[in-house]
Design a protein around this motif. Structure first.
Motif, PDB file in Angstrom:
ATOM      1  N   LYS A  78       0.885  -1.170   0.000  1.00  0.00           N
ATOM      2  CA  LYS A  78       0.000   0.000   0.000  1.00  0.00           C
ATOM      3  C   LYS A  78       0.917   1.213   0.000  1.00  0.00           C
ATOM      4  CE  LYS A  78      -2.825  -1.977   3.359  1.00  0.00           C
ATOM      5  NZ  LYS A  78      -3.644  -1.841   4.538  1.00  0.00           N
ATOM      6  N   LEU A  79       0.742   2.073  -0.983  1.00  0.00           N
ATOM      7  CA  LEU A  79       1.624   3.218  -1.158  1.00  0.00           C
ATOM      8  C   LEU A  79       0.972   4.512  -0.699  1.00  0.00           C
ATOM      9  CD1 LEU A  79       2.988   2.388  -4.710  1.00  0.00           C
ATOM     10  CD2 LEU A  79       4.365   2.538  -2.626  1.00  0.00           C
ATOM     11  N   VAL A  80       1.777   5.346  -0.070  1.00  0.00           N
ATOM     12  CA  VAL A  80       1.387   6.699   0.299  1.00  0.00           C
ATOM     13  C   VAL A  80       2.535   7.596  -0.142  1.00  0.00           C
ATOM     14  CG1 VAL A  80       0.912   8.277   2.211  1.00  0.00           C
ATOM     15  CG2 VAL A  80      -0.001   5.950   2.271  1.00  0.00           C
ATOM     16  N   CYS A  81       2.205   8.725  -0.751  1.00  0.00           N
ATOM     17  CA  CYS A  81       3.253   9.641  -1.197  1.00  0.00           C
ATOM     18  C   CYS A  81       3.007  11.038  -0.633  1.00  0.00           C
ATOM     19  CB  CYS A  81       3.334   9.687  -2.718  1.00  0.00           C
ATOM     20  SG  CYS A  81       2.020  10.620  -3.511  1.00  0.00           S
ATOM     21  N   LEU A  82       4.021  11.842  -0.737  1.00  0.00           N
ATOM     22  CA  LEU A  82       3.912  13.252  -0.395  1.00  0.00           C
ATOM     23  C   LEU A  82       4.366  14.022  -1.631  1.00  0.00           C
ATOM     24  CD1 LEU A  82       3.090  14.919   2.075  1.00  0.00           C
ATOM     25  CD2 LEU A  82       5.499  15.091   2.650  1.00  0.00           C
ATOM     26  N   ARG A  83       3.536  14.959  -2.057  1.00  0.00           N
ATOM     27  CA  ARG A  83       3.817  15.726  -3.277  1.00  0.00           C
ATOM     28  C   ARG A  83       4.135  17.176  -2.952  1.00  0.00           C
ATOM     29  NH1 ARG A  83       1.720  12.998  -8.013  1.00  0.00           N
ATOM     30  NH2 ARG A  83       0.315  11.322  -7.421  1.00  0.00           N
ATOM     31  N   ALA A  84       4.901  17.782  -3.841  1.00  0.00           N
ATOM     32  CA  ALA A  84       5.142  19.216  -3.785  1.00  0.00           C
ATOM     33  C   ALA A  84       3.898  19.926  -4.309  1.00  0.00           C
ATOM     34  CB  ALA A  84       6.352  19.574  -4.640  1.00  0.00           C
ATOM     35  N   ALA A  85       3.878  21.234  -4.175  1.00  0.00           N
ATOM     36  CA  ALA A  85       2.737  22.018  -4.652  1.00  0.00           C
ATOM     37  C   ALA A  85       2.484  21.818  -6.141  1.00  0.00           C
ATOM     38  CB  ALA A  85       2.965  23.504  -4.352  1.00  0.00           C
ATOM     39  N   ASP A  86       3.546  21.533  -6.903  1.00  0.00           N
ATOM     40  CA  ASP A  86       3.387  21.328  -8.347  1.00  0.00           C
ATOM     41  C   ASP A  86       2.972  19.902  -8.705  1.00  0.00           C
ATOM     42  OD1 ASP A  86       5.689  19.806  -7.981  1.00  0.00           O
ATOM     43  OD2 ASP A  86       6.951  21.039  -9.280  1.00  0.00           O
TER      44      ASP A  86
END
Length: 157
Positions: free
Chosen positions: A59-67
């Motif tokens: 199960k994947l969780v990511c954190l993204r930048a504003a872009d």
């Protein structure tokens, strides 16, 4: 770039082709920056497995930048952290900590295996409350990369 408080971890349920490529890019850059014990042959051995097998097994969780660019990700399965990688351009900015706190806060995660030869990762997990409970001489692929088996008893954010 510092992650802003408004950035929240995002569960990746169906990987787009672009997300899959970015996850592999983050994995490779992070491995090259932190896994100095791996040779080029080792990285090339693992890379297709990450892309074609490992990402689909967690199960994947990511954190993204504003872009929208993925800065880091964590993968879990059966109560265990199987992978946590942050783009090295963003190391030390709280991304790994935010991802780890997110999955620990959801409950059920109590363990992680860490390459003994990656002291930065060992220290990170220990600072987050994990303790070493065992050791294996070889990794899950039978390669001579010792693993430390860590466990966390209680998590409080």
């Amino acid at each position: 770039m510092q992650p802003s408080p408004s950035m929240t971890p995002e569960r990746l349920t169906a990987l787009s082709a672009a997300d899959r490529l970015r996850l592999v890019d983050v994995w490779e850059a992070a491995v090259r920056a932190t896994h100095h014990f791996l040779g080029e042959e080792d990285i090339q051995f693992f890379k297709p497995r990450v892309r074609e097998v490992y990402l689909d097994a967690v199960k994947l969780v990511c954190l993204r930048a504003a872009d929208g660019q993925i800065l880091g990700f964590i993968g879990t399965a059966e109560g265990k952290i199987e992978m946590l990688f942050v783009d090295p351009a963003h190391h030390g900015q709280g991304i790994g900590r935010a991802l780890l706190k997110h999955v620990l806060g959801e409950g059920g995660i109590t363990a992680v295996d860490v390459n003994e030869q990656n002291p930065g990762a060992v220290g990170f997990y220990q600072r987050m409350g994990f303790t070493v409970e065992g050791r294996s001489e070889r990794d899950g692929q039978g390669k001579p990369f010792p693993l430390l088996h860590l466990r966390i008893a209680n998590f409080s954010s």
